[in-house]
Design an enzyme around this catalytic site. Sequence first.
Site, PDB file in Angstrom:
ATOM      1  N   GLU A  61      36.991  40.725  46.638  1.00 57.69           N
ATOM      2  CA  GLU A  61      37.534  40.588  45.290  1.00 57.69           C
ATOM      3  C   GLU A  61      36.828  41.514  44.305  1.00 57.69           C
ATOM      4  OE1 GLU A  61      39.295  36.127  45.014  1.00 57.69           O
ATOM      5  OE2 GLU A  61      37.171  36.257  45.540  1.00 57.69           O
TER       6      GLU A  61
ATOM      7  N   GLU B 295      38.753  32.587  52.792  1.00 58.80           N
ATOM      8  CA  GLU B 295      38.504  31.296  52.152  1.00 58.80           C
ATOM      9  C   GLU B 295      39.252  30.123  52.783  1.00 58.80           C
ATOM     10  OE1 GLU B 295      37.314  34.257  48.946  1.00 58.80           O
ATOM     11  OE2 GLU B 295      38.809  34.133  50.546  1.00 58.80           O
TER      12      GLU B 295
END
Length: 263
Positions: free
Chosen positions: A115, A135
Site C-alpha cells: 500500500e 490481509e
Amino acid sequence: MGQYSKVETDGRLMIVTINRPEVYNACHPMANQEMVEAFDEFQSNPDLWVAIITGAGDKAFCAGNDLKYHAEIQAKTGKRPVHPAKGFGGLANRFDLDKPVIAAVNGIAMGGGFEIALACDIIIASDQAKFALPEPRVGLAAGAGGMQRLSRMIPLKKAMGMMLTGRHVGAKEGYELGFVTEVVPHAELMASAKKWAAQILECSPMSVRATKQVVMRSLDQPSLEISMRNQTYPAFIAMAHSEDTVEGPKAFAEKRKPNWKGR
C-alpha cells in the site's frame, strides 16, 4: 536518522529508508510516525522536489503491519494500536502531496508495504521483489488504500484475482499487470530509482506538480470533458503564473539547460 527509519538528502532529492530489517521492515505506529514527519518535511520544504522511499537490507521493502507488535499491544491493553492519520509510510493517507515520490521496492512488499508503494507515483522493482495484499489470510482487509488503489491501477478482474486470494505476485508479473513501472536487476535498484529521479529533476518542478495534481484530481471527475474544462487546479494555475513557464521556452530558444526556480 530516526530510530526506525533514516532520511538522506542529495540536492533536490530526499531518500527515506524504512529501517527495521530485523522484522522485514514491518511498520508499527512509531515507525509510521517517523515517516509522517519525514514526508511532512518533504512536502513543506521548497528545496526538495523529488523523494524515493525504500527498505533497508536485501529482503524486504516493507512486510506491512507489524502483526507481532499488534498482537502484543492488543493482548496487554485490549485495544488495537492506532497508526498516524497520514497512514503507512507517512504516505498511504496523504492526498495533498503534489511532489513526486518513487518507490524503490527491494524485496517483499506485503499488505501495508504494498500500500505504501501503491501510494507512490512510480514503482521501480528489483527482480527479487514480491507484492501481495494478503490481509484476508489473517482475517483482515487492505484498509490503507490497497483495495481502492489497486483496483484503479490495473484491470478489475486482475486486481480481484490478487486481492481475493492474497497471492504473491513477482516483479515481472507486476510489470505485466501494470502497477510496476520498471523491473531492474537487484543490484541496480537504487541507481535506477535515482536515474528516474534525475529525469524528473530535469523538468520544471512547477510543471511536475501541476501534472501530478491534475492527473490525480481528474480521476475523481465524472467525465473527460468536465475534467478538461476544470480550470481551478491550484498547481496548474501556479505553474501558469510562474517564472519557470517563462524560463523554459527562453532556455529552449537559447539552446541551453533551463534554470528552474520552482516558483
